[in-house]
Design an enzyme around this catalytic site. Structure first.
Site, mmCIF file in Angstrom:
data_model
loop_
_atom_site.group_PDB
_atom_site.id
_atom_site.type_symbol
_atom_site.label_atom_id
_atom_site.label_comp_id
_atom_site.label_asym_id
_atom_site.label_seq_id
_atom_site.Cartn_x
_atom_site.Cartn_y
_atom_site.Cartn_z
ATOM 1 N N ASN A 8 0.886 -1.175 0.000
ATOM 2 C CA ASN A 8 0.000 0.000 0.000
ATOM 3 C C ASN A 8 0.917 1.217 0.000
ATOM 4 O O ASN A 8 1.455 1.603 1.032
ATOM 5 C CB ASN A 8 -0.882 -0.049 1.250
ATOM 6 N N ARG A 65 -2.419 -1.996 -3.667
ATOM 7 C CA ARG A 65 -3.637 -1.211 -3.480
ATOM 8 C C ARG A 65 -3.566 0.017 -4.384
ATOM 9 O O ARG A 65 -2.601 0.777 -4.327
ATOM 10 C CB ARG A 65 -3.758 -0.763 -2.033
ATOM 11 N N HIS A 154 -12.824 2.729 -0.498
ATOM 12 C CA HIS A 154 -12.864 1.753 0.608
ATOM 13 C C HIS A 154 -13.541 0.448 0.172
ATOM 14 O O HIS A 154 -14.063 -0.287 1.007
ATOM 15 C CB HIS A 154 -13.644 2.300 1.819
ATOM 16 N N ARG A 215 -10.958 15.431 6.640
ATOM 17 C CA ARG A 215 -11.752 15.793 5.453
ATOM 18 C C ARG A 215 -13.152 16.223 5.864
ATOM 19 O O ARG A 215 -13.724 15.672 6.807
ATOM 20 C CB ARG A 215 -11.866 14.611 4.491
ATOM 21 N N GLU A 355 -8.257 -4.962 5.041
ATOM 22 C CA GLU A 355 -8.127 -4.632 3.621
ATOM 23 C C GLU A 355 -6.957 -5.367 2.977
ATOM 24 O O GLU A 355 -7.039 -5.791 1.826
ATOM 25 C CB GLU A 355 -7.963 -3.113 3.458
#
Ligand code: AMP
Length: 371
Positions: A8, A65, A154, A215, A355
């Site tokens: 990742n 990823r 996601h 965010r 993940e």
């Protein structure tokens, strides 16, 4: 058992995890890449460091990823030069995210030329959302020309936890409707119908939807015009403010929910309001997705906040008892897999996301490798 390395790659970090079957045999994080006083000079040095530390003999695949797959990547994809070029072409859609993944892919292909590499996209799970769920009511011409639509992110997490939710409840995933709430530093909600995403809260980028650590989540786009025209802020500064200095950070000065809860407990009014905004937004999306799905078999919390904060779970779902949604205080405090009271009409679950494991599994599937 097949060994898969999951990478990742962020702009200044590389997270890695080496799997043998579903077992993790090594993992780590190289941070502050390229920064003064950082661990390593660039991504190549980072990966070389990982290769020096971790035994990669017998490696069957590298799974990368990749945040944005646009409309063309709807499943995990074995990487070749053409795939790299197509991911490069998506950079304008994801300028803050895709370049780092491309760097990771380029370096890994050079250093591990004999190992097949797979790109697993955060957007891919949402390819099943129907057109009315991804289309915004703007000029069709502009939307088509500039690829403006909801993509959602996601995806590996929502896919993994919705499937696990069905397993935990002893149900067939293909017959189970779940609202998944991924509440980490980034946060998004997803409506999953029989294993397929039919609605999600993030959009063209990971900015909209739920309130996040830094965010903003949903705002009226007019805020941007106003900040530009009336406040005189340059567009890059507005983007930076909405992505890095908004959310919990913007409202209360901390992006870590644990610190927010401490400030709130100490009576800080900004922290109290930020918490209330955060939880109410979750509740608004739960209500919206109840309406999208019609029948909901479970609501699942996951990621850092979702897995660990009983107080957020209770506050986010408070007042929904008439809809058959509630949390049992002691189950909730224990973070049980099922935190709703026995016999609840809609079970509420806490399912740790994974993940990296999902990326490893999807990489093996793309290469027809056994687990
Ligand atoms: P993630 O992006 O999934 O690693 O989640 C990061 C977020 O989870 C941060 O905002 C943390 O404050 C939050 N988090 C982690 N552990 C806890 C905890 N025990 N209680 C509340 N929030 C937590």
């Amino acid at each position: 058992m097949t060994r898969v390395l999951v990478l990742n790659s962020g702009s200044s970090s590389v997270k890695y995890r080496l799997f043998d079957g579903s077992a993790t045999v090594a993992k780590g994080l190289v941070e502050r890449i390229g920064e003064a006083g950082g661990e390593v000079a660039d991504h190549r040095a980072a990966l070389q460091g990982i290769m020096a530390e971790v035994d990669l003999s017998g490696l069957a695949a590298v799974g990368h990823r990749v945040v944005h797959g646009g409309t063309e990547f709807t499943s995990p994809t074995v990487i070749d030069d053409d795939v790299v070029a197509r991911v490069e072409a998506l950079v304008p859609l994801a300028p803050l995210h895709n370049p780092a993944a491309l760097t990771g892919i380029e370096v890994a292909r050079k250093l591990l030329p004999d190992v097949p590499q797979v790109a697993v996209f955060d957007t891919a799970f949402h390819a099943t959302i129907p057109p009315e769920g991804v289309t915004w009511a703007i000029s069709r011409e502009l939307a088509e020309r500039w690829q403006i639509r909801r993509y959602g992110f996601h995806g590996t997490s929502h896919a993994y936890v919705s499937r696990r939710t069905a397993e935990v409840l002893g149900r067939d995933p293909g017959q189970t409707n779940v609202i998944t709430l991924h509440l980490g530093n980034g946060a998004s909600a997803c409506a999953v119908e029989g294993g397929r995403s039919v609605a999600t809260s993030m959009g063209m980028s990971p900015l909209p939807g739920l309130v996040m650590g830094t965010r903003s989540g949903d705002i009226d786009p007019t805020v941007i015009f106003h900040l530009h025209r009336v406040a005189g802020l340059p567009i890059d500064e507005i983007e930076n403010s909405l992505t890095r200095h908004s959310g919990l950070q913007g409202m209360a000065g901390v992006n870590d929910l644990r610190l927010l809860l401490e400030k709130r407990a100490a009576g800080d009014p900004d922290a109290k309001l930020a918490f209330d905004v955060y939880c109410r937004r979750i509740r608004e999306y739960v209500g919206s997705y109840l309406a999208v799905l019609g029948r909901v078999d479970a609501i699942t919390f996951t990621a850092g906040v979702g897995e660990h904060s009983a107080v957020v779970r209770a506050a986010a779902l408070s007042g929904l008892e008439p809809l058959g949604i509630a949390v049992d205080p002691s189950r909730n405090e224990r973070h049980d897999e099922v935190v709703s009271p026995p016999g609840a009409r809609i079970p509420v679950c806490v399912i740790p996301t994974d993940e990296e494991l999902e990326i490893a599994d999807q990489s093996r599937t793309a290469l027809s490798l056994p687990r």
